[in-house]
Design an enzyme around this catalytic site. Structure first.
Site, PDB file in Angstrom:
ATOM      1  N   ASP A 177       0.169  -7.578   1.448  1.00  0.00           N
ATOM      2  CA  ASP A 177       0.617  -6.180   1.483  1.00  0.00           C
ATOM      3  C   ASP A 177       2.144  -6.115   1.441  1.00  0.00           C
ATOM      4  O   ASP A 177       2.791  -5.832   2.455  1.00  0.00           O
ATOM      5  CB  ASP A 177       0.067  -5.513   2.757  1.00  0.00           C
ATOM      6  CG  ASP A 177       0.230  -4.005   2.733  1.00  0.00           C
ATOM      7  OD1 ASP A 177       0.536  -3.452   1.661  1.00  0.00           O
ATOM      8  OD2 ASP A 177       0.059  -3.392   3.805  1.00  0.00           O
TER       9      ASP A 177
ATOM     10  N   HIS B  61       0.814  -1.219   0.000  1.00  0.00           N
ATOM     11  CA  HIS B  61       0.000   0.000   0.000  1.00  0.00           C
ATOM     12  C   HIS B  61       0.847   1.268   0.000  1.00  0.00           C
ATOM     13  O   HIS B  61       0.308   2.369  -0.106  1.00  0.00           O
ATOM     14  CB  HIS B  61      -1.017  -0.023   1.148  1.00  0.00           C
ATOM     15  CG  HIS B  61      -0.486   0.318   2.502  1.00  0.00           C
ATOM     16  ND1 HIS B  61      -0.084  -0.626   3.423  1.00  0.00           N
ATOM     17  CD2 HIS B  61      -0.288   1.515   3.103  1.00  0.00           C
ATOM     18  CE1 HIS B  61       0.320  -0.026   4.522  1.00  0.00           C
ATOM     19  NE2 HIS B  61       0.227   1.275   4.355  1.00  0.00           N
TER      20      HIS B  61
HETATM   21  C1  4AZ Z   1      -1.425   3.354   9.066  1.00  0.00           C
HETATM   22  O1  4AZ Z   1      -2.391   4.116   9.036  1.00  0.00           O
HETATM   23  C2  4AZ Z   1      -1.299   2.388  10.184  1.00  0.00           C
HETATM   24  N1  4AZ Z   1      -1.262   0.165  14.659  1.00  0.00           N
HETATM   25  C3  4AZ Z   1      -0.155   1.620  10.315  1.00  0.00           C
HETATM   26  C4  4AZ Z   1      -0.030   0.732  11.372  1.00  0.00           C
HETATM   27  C5  4AZ Z   1      -1.057   0.602  12.281  1.00  0.00           C
HETATM   28  C6  4AZ Z   1      -2.202   1.366  12.167  1.00  0.00           C
HETATM   29  C7  4AZ Z   1      -2.318   2.259  11.111  1.00  0.00           C
HETATM   30  C8  4AZ Z   1      -0.903  -0.380  13.412  1.00  0.00           C
HETATM   31  O2  4AZ Z   1      -0.578   3.380   8.178  1.00  0.00           O
END
Ligand code: 4AZ
Length: 249
Positions: free
Chosen positions: A96, A48
């Site tokens: 991912d 992503h």
């Molecule tokens: C994000 O928004 C995201 N707590 C990445 C990791 C986590 C939550 C959100 C894991 O990219």
């Protein structure tokens, strides 16, 4: 990183900052994701994190995003290869993972130094409860911006069936992912850490067991971080990256 500490110089030498700018624009490159150096010319990141039509570069050997570290290496991304079964739904991100090929000559892109080294690839599953490390320049609180300094935290591998319970993530969790963190909350990856490493120590080597992928916000009770399961995507290779201490005298 939510609930983390500053990384000392050379402690996470495979950590990459993946930076993008709109193609052909004069804007500066800005940090968007983490990544992991696995070969001189190869970086793993989250699928992503790959946005089409963007110029991408990676910064290696850096701790501070704002200041130019003398130890840093900035390298252009030649090609980004997204996993063929990458899929994003409203609930989760599947497969991912993406591979970045870096620009270089004769198979040399990143130069190995004390501050730039490759992580080892996993060769199987590790036990639930094992303590591993996450790192990144992502948010330190849900509503805060990213961190200027690279941060790290210890997280525990969480049992897959446990994490698929309805009060945690339920059936959206599949074999391309696993959970790690602390079910009571407080220590977690967060926005901007995506694509960065979750490494576990195996025979004194650091193995990239997972990549920061997604989660329900950050640091909340019963909402641990979800990581791309590295062992699902790589063939095992022999690898060493342990510290070698040169003795003088
Ligand atoms: C994000 O928004 C995201 N707590 C990445 C990791 C986590 C939550 C959100 C894991 O990219």
């Amino acid at each position: 990183i939510f609930g983390g500490l500053k990384v000392p110089p050379g402690a996470v030498p495979w950590q990459v900052s993946l930076q993008v700018k709109p193609k052909n624009s004069r804007q500066r490159f800005t940090h968007t994701c983490g990544g992991v150096l696995i070969e001189s010319c190869s970086v793993l990141t989250a699928g992503h994190c790959i946005q089409s039509m963007k110029d991408m570069q990676v910064v290696l050997g850096s701790l501070s995003l704002n200041d130019e570290d003398p130890t840093e290496q900035v390298i252009n991304v030649q090609e980004a290869i997204l996993h063929e079964n990458y899929r994003e739904t409203a609930q989760a991100v599947y497969n991912d993972i993406a591979l970045l090929r870096l620009e270089g000559t004769d198979g040399v892109c990143a130069n190995e130094t004390q501050f730039v080294k490759t992580a080892c690839l996993p060769d199987g599953q590790l036990p639930d409860g094992m303590e591993c490390k996450i790192s990144g320049w992502g948010s330190t609180e849900e509503s805060k911006a990213g961190s200027n300094h690279l941060l790290e935290a210890n997280v525990m591998l969480i049992n897959q069936e446990k994490c698929a319970e309805t009060d945690i993530y339920g059936s959206v969790l599949d074999d391309t992912m696993f959970c790690a963190g602390h079910l009571k909350g407080g220590v977690d990856s967060c926005q901007g850490d995506s694509g960065g490493p979750l490494t576990c120590e195996q025979n004194t080597n650091s193995v990239v067991y997972g990549l920061v992928s997604w989660g329900d916000k950050c640091g909340r009770k019963n909402k641990p971080g979800v990581y791309t399961r590295g062992s699902n995507f790589v063939r095992p290779l022999t690898c060493e990256n342990e510290d070698t201490h040169v003795l003088h005298g």
